[in-house]
Design an enzyme around this catalytic site. Structure first.
Site, PDB file in Angstrom:
ATOM      1  N   LYS A 133       0.938  -1.381   0.114  1.00 21.46           N
ATOM      2  CA  LYS A 133       0.001  -0.119   0.022  1.00 21.46           C
ATOM      3  C   LYS A 133       0.818   1.399   0.065  1.00 21.46           C
ATOM      4  O   LYS A 133       0.629   2.309  -0.833  1.00 21.46           O
ATOM      5  CB  LYS A 133      -0.775  -0.016   1.263  1.00 21.46           C
ATOM      6  CG  LYS A 133      -2.111   1.008   1.177  1.00 21.46           C
ATOM      7  CD  LYS A 133      -3.155   0.606   2.330  1.00 21.46           C
ATOM      8  CE  LYS A 133      -2.508   0.520   3.710  1.00 21.46           C
ATOM      9  NZ  LYS A 133      -1.955  -0.611   4.209  1.00 21.46           N
TER      10      LYS A 133
ATOM     11  N   THR B   9       4.087   1.287  -0.847  1.00 13.46           N
ATOM     12  CA  THR B   9       4.863   1.347  -2.167  1.00 13.46           C
ATOM     13  C   THR B   9       3.887   2.145  -3.232  1.00 13.46           C
ATOM     14  O   THR B   9       4.452   2.796  -4.084  1.00 13.46           O
ATOM     15  CB  THR B   9       5.271  -0.211  -2.498  1.00 13.46           C
ATOM     16  OG1 THR B   9       5.944  -0.404  -1.190  1.00 13.46           O
ATOM     17  CG2 THR B   9       5.917  -0.081  -3.815  1.00 13.46           C
TER      18      THR B   9
ATOM     19  N   ARG C 205       1.784   8.239   6.865  1.00 16.83           N
ATOM     20  CA  ARG C 205       1.887   8.170   8.080  1.00 16.83           C
ATOM     21  C   ARG C 205       3.554   7.922   8.624  1.00 16.83           C
ATOM     22  O   ARG C 205       4.327   7.424   7.742  1.00 16.83           O
ATOM     23  CB  ARG C 205       1.220   6.955   8.926  1.00 16.83           C
ATOM     24  CG  ARG C 205      -0.188   7.194   8.970  1.00 16.83           C
ATOM     25  CD  ARG C 205      -1.042   6.113   9.277  1.00 16.83           C
ATOM     26  NE  ARG C 205      -0.658   4.646   8.317  1.00 16.83           N
ATOM     27  CZ  ARG C 205      -0.843   3.521   8.702  1.00 16.83           C
ATOM     28  NH1 ARG C 205      -1.303   3.282   9.772  1.00 16.83           N
ATOM     29  NH2 ARG C 205      -0.499   2.511   7.777  1.00 16.83           N
TER      30      ARG C 205
ATOM     31  N   LYS D 194       6.330  -6.598  10.873  1.00 17.43           N
ATOM     32  CA  LYS D 194       5.849  -6.029   9.484  1.00 17.43           C
ATOM     33  C   LYS D 194       6.820  -5.108   8.732  1.00 17.43           C
ATOM     34  O   LYS D 194       6.749  -5.052   7.513  1.00 17.43           O
ATOM     35  CB  LYS D 194       4.599  -4.964  10.262  1.00 17.43           C
ATOM     36  CG  LYS D 194       3.923  -4.062   9.086  1.00 17.43           C
ATOM     37  CD  LYS D 194       2.927  -3.290   9.784  1.00 17.43           C
ATOM     38  CE  LYS D 194       2.148  -2.642   8.604  1.00 17.43           C
ATOM     39  NZ  LYS D 194       3.313  -1.512   8.219  1.00 17.43           N
TER      40      LYS D 194
ATOM     41  N   ALA E 141      -3.978   0.973  12.390  1.00 13.30           N
ATOM     42  CA  ALA E 141      -5.178   0.881  12.040  1.00 13.30           C
ATOM     43  C   ALA E 141      -5.872  -0.018  12.576  1.00 13.30           C
ATOM     44  O   ALA E 141      -7.058  -0.145  12.441  1.00 13.30           O
ATOM     45  CB  ALA E 141      -5.289   1.023  10.629  1.00 13.30           C
TER      46      ALA E 141
ATOM     47  N   PHE F 261      -3.503  -1.069   6.656  1.00  9.53           N
ATOM     48  CA  PHE F 261      -4.047  -2.095   6.638  1.00  9.53           C
ATOM     49  C   PHE F 261      -5.233  -2.145   5.418  1.00  9.53           C
ATOM     50  O   PHE F 261      -5.288  -1.544   4.392  1.00  9.53           O
ATOM     51  CB  PHE F 261      -4.692  -2.579   7.876  1.00  9.53           C
ATOM     52  CG  PHE F 261      -3.414  -3.072   8.733  1.00  9.53           C
ATOM     53  CD1 PHE F 261      -2.529  -3.843   8.350  1.00  9.53           C
ATOM     54  CD2 PHE F 261      -3.662  -2.345  10.011  1.00  9.53           C
ATOM     55  CE1 PHE F 261      -1.518  -4.080   9.518  1.00  9.53           C
ATOM     56  CE2 PHE F 261      -2.713  -2.562  11.090  1.00  9.53           C
ATOM     57  CZ  PHE F 261      -1.562  -3.226  10.803  1.00  9.53           C
TER      58      PHE F 261
ATOM     59  N   PHE G 189       4.540  -8.498  -8.413  1.00  9.53           N
ATOM     60  CA  PHE G 189       5.501  -9.055  -7.880  1.00  9.53           C
ATOM     61  C   PHE G 189       6.483  -9.849  -8.796  1.00  9.53           C
ATOM     62  O   PHE G 189       5.664 -10.341  -9.863  1.00  9.53           O
ATOM     63  CB  PHE G 189       5.141 -10.046  -6.583  1.00  9.53           C
ATOM     64  CG  PHE G 189       4.939  -9.324  -5.317  1.00  9.53           C
ATOM     65  CD1 PHE G 189       5.944  -9.659  -4.326  1.00  9.53           C
ATOM     66  CD2 PHE G 189       4.179  -8.436  -5.299  1.00  9.53           C
ATOM     67  CE1 PHE G 189       5.748  -9.128  -2.911  1.00  9.53           C
ATOM     68  CE2 PHE G 189       3.875  -7.896  -3.996  1.00  9.53           C
ATOM     69  CZ  PHE G 189       4.785  -8.334  -2.828  1.00  9.53           C
TER      70      PHE G 189
ATOM     71  N   TRP H 259       7.111  -1.320  -7.748  1.00  9.73           N
ATOM     72  CA  TRP H 259       8.249  -1.534  -7.133  1.00  9.73           C
ATOM     73  C   TRP H 259       9.541  -1.691  -7.851  1.00  9.73           C
ATOM     74  O   TRP H 259      10.529  -1.407  -7.482  1.00  9.73           O
ATOM     75  CB  TRP H 259       8.036  -3.073  -6.333  1.00  9.73           C
ATOM     76  CG  TRP H 259       9.001  -3.609  -5.416  1.00  9.73           C
ATOM     77  CD1 TRP H 259       9.194  -3.562  -4.190  1.00  9.73           C
ATOM     78  CD2 TRP H 259      10.180  -4.198  -5.871  1.00  9.73           C
ATOM     79  NE1 TRP H 259      10.245  -3.994  -3.709  1.00  9.73           N
ATOM     80  CE2 TRP H 259      10.627  -4.847  -4.911  1.00  9.73           C
ATOM     81  CE3 TRP H 259      10.565  -4.988  -7.236  1.00  9.73           C
ATOM     82  CZ2 TRP H 259      11.840  -5.455  -4.696  1.00  9.73           C
ATOM     83  CZ3 TRP H 259      11.501  -5.856  -7.146  1.00  9.73           C
ATOM     84  CH2 TRP H 259      12.431  -5.903  -5.768  1.00  9.73           C
TER      85      TRP H 259
END
Length: 556
Positions: A72, A74, A95, A106, A274, A302, A382, A410
């Site tokens: 998210k 990224t 954030r 995480k 969150a 999230f 990915f 990415w």
């Protein structure tokens, strides 16, 4: 061999922060430097730009997260860079990371690959000290509570009903329940206490929902610390320390300016989780970004069941914000896990499992639709994705009528988001009838049921005896006309973290409610969600190091 996020970040050519500020019309007098590449922004900037028209606000959310990763942050960074490549003056609003997940499981919150905010090490390690200011303010309250009791307890505080907890910006399960004041009488009065992680402190929520320094002080004064022996609530203002708290927070309330790998502006400020808090960056940062940019890309923690719901029901309500569009991020890897594939087998092609997992994506799309907002699905690519899987997901989106774009941020940075950015420019021009999901004047039970049924897909809500008694008290005290901040596990639409996909026929259990009167909402704790996380068996800290030249390794 792929480079790590840290290696990519360390190779970046950064602009000095005043040059980044120039891109969005910020003058040097409005910067407070924290080295060459970070700066705090003066609060006067908002007043200086108050007559400017707000830019378009784009929210980035996602499916329920899994160990497979969604990307998210990224996507948020890459999309911001993509919009800037299209010549759209765009500001990213994010954030701040918490040290808890940085050293735990995480990870950080700077994005990844070639879509990152830099300086990455600084952002993930202390940054400009905001987290420390929040921790200090929170723990000054705790110290004053215990000192007040020790010095005679003029407020007649009931030591069995002190609701305020200490905090620490670290995952430390042993601090969830503690006893203080042990030993000689000089050590204070013995009582039970506990710690929250800093990002779950109400001080963090207050910081992120305040619109000025004086608003911050007022909100801090209204934070509940407990009840007296007559059962009446006692607040921070009764301790007469709101001025000291606001003083501690005088710099923390100022948004922070940094940059992306492509030298575009990013305002990073505030960091509530969150799953146990409201999961959005500060209103001040978002409002300032909207004045400085034609487009603002922000994210909420999230999945859409948590961060987006709170962004739209809490932050937008308090900040009078109206989003123009929502991006819903999904990865093929995560969809396969939602479709029943174990993490260890996600690299293997499995089109059917991915399509089964699309039920989770469909529910989050449904949630965004309920807020009457236009959206687009961003398929975050990915390296392990196969052509068959990508084509099957694209076909599913087309068949269901969902706008979508294959995002390659990415690997390619802003270039990998050009199609997503181009589509969003058009989507943002659409008129929408955004509205929160519920009216704050509904009962506490009705608001919680609305969220559980509409957002999670639950059949209903069960309240424990403790929660029911708390609701009765809050009704009597007039605390029932506020938004609800749901504390729920992030990996599932249910309150059971192990249930993936989009299950049916389940109920949500609310075990406890906590009033955040300063912030302006009621927190409802569901299932076994914890406000102080623990470390995994192999914490990320075990893989980190620094050499004699200060060169960091292992930070993602």
């Amino acid at each position: 061999m792929y480079k790590t996020d840290l290696e990519i970040a360390q190779e970046a050519k950064l602009l000095k922060i005043d040059k980044v500020a120039e891109k969005i019309g910020i003058e040097e007098d409005d910067l407070e430097y924290y080295g060459k590449y970070k700066a705090k922004l003066n609060l006067d900037l908002l007043k200086k730009n108050q007559d400017k028209k707000d830019g378009k606000l784009i929210l980035v959310t996602a499916i329920n997260p899994t160990k497979a990763g969604e990307g998210k942050s990224t996507t948020t960074v890459g999309l911001g860079d993509g919009l800037n490549r299209l010549g759209k003056k765009t500001v990213i609003a994010l954030r701040e990371p918490s040290l808890g997940p940085v050293f735990g499981l995480k990870g950080g919150a700077a994005g990844g690959g070639y879509a990152q905010v830099v300086p990455m090490e600084d952002l993930n390690l202390h940054f400009t000290g905001d987290m420390h200011a929040i921790t200090t303010a929170n723990n000054l309250i705790s110290a004053c509570i215990d000192n007040h009791i020790h010095q005679g307890n003029e407020l007649n505080l009931d030591i069995e009903r002190i609701t305020w907890k200490r905090c620490l910006d670290m995952n430390d399960r042993t601090l969830r329940q503690i006893e203080v004041g042990l030993g000689p009488k000089a050590n204070g009065v013995e009582r039970k206490d506990g710690f929250n992680i800093t990002v779950a402190s109400e001080v963090m929520a207050v910081l992120c929902l305040s619109t000025s320094l004086m608003d911050l002080k007022e909100r801090l004064s209204n934070m509940l610390i407990g009840y007296n022996l007559e059962g009446k609530p006692v607040f921070v203002k009764d301790l007469k320390i709101e001025g000291a708290l606001a003083m501690i927070m005088k710099d923390a309330i100022k948004p922070n300016l940094v940059q992306t790998l492509e030298n575009n502006p990013a305002i990073v400020h505030g960091g509530p989780f969150a799953n146990i808090a409201h999961g959005c960056n500060s209103i001040l940062a978002t409002k300032l970004a909207l004045k400085l940019g034609d487009y603002v890309v922000t994210e909420a923690g999230f999945g859409a069941d948590l961060g987006a719901e709170k962004f739209l029901d809490i932050k937008c309500r308090f900040g009078n914000l109206k989003p123009s569009a929502v991006v819903i991020v999904a990865t093929i890897r995560a969809l396969k896990q939602h479709g029943g594939i174990e993490f260890e087998n996600l690299k293997e092609e499995n089109v059917q499992a991915m399509l089964d997992g699309c039920a989770n994506l469909a529910k989050h799309i449904d949630t965004v639709k309920q807020f009457k907002l236009p959206y687009i699905v961003a398929i975050n690519e990915f390296a392990t994705d196969t052509q068959a899987e990508v084509e099957a997901l694209q076909a599913w989106c087309r068949e269901q009528g969902h706008p979508m774009s294959l995002s390659q941020v990415w690997a390619k940075g802003g270039e990998g988001a050009l199609d997503l950015a181009q589509q969003l420019v058009g989507i943002c021009e659409q008129e929408n009838e955004f509205a929160p999901l519920y009216d704050v004047n509904e009962s506490i039970e009705a608001k919680i049921e609305r969220i559980a049924k509409c957002v999670y897909g639950a059949d209903g809500v069960d309240f424990t005896e403790e929660a029911a008694e708390q609701i009765k008290i809050y009704n009597e005290l007039g605390w029932n006309k506020t938004p609800i901040c749901m504390a729920k596990c992030q990996t599932s639409l249910t309150d059971n973290a192990k249930i993936y996909g989009a299950p049916k026929g389940f109920r949500i259990t609310v075990r406890e409610l906590r009033p955040s009167i300063g912030a302006g909402f009621i927190v409802a704790l569901t299932g076994n969600v914890m406000t102080m996380p623990g470390l995994p068996k192999h914490p990320a800290a075990l893989d980190m190091d620094i050499d004699e030249d200060g060169h960091i390794v292992g930070l993602f």
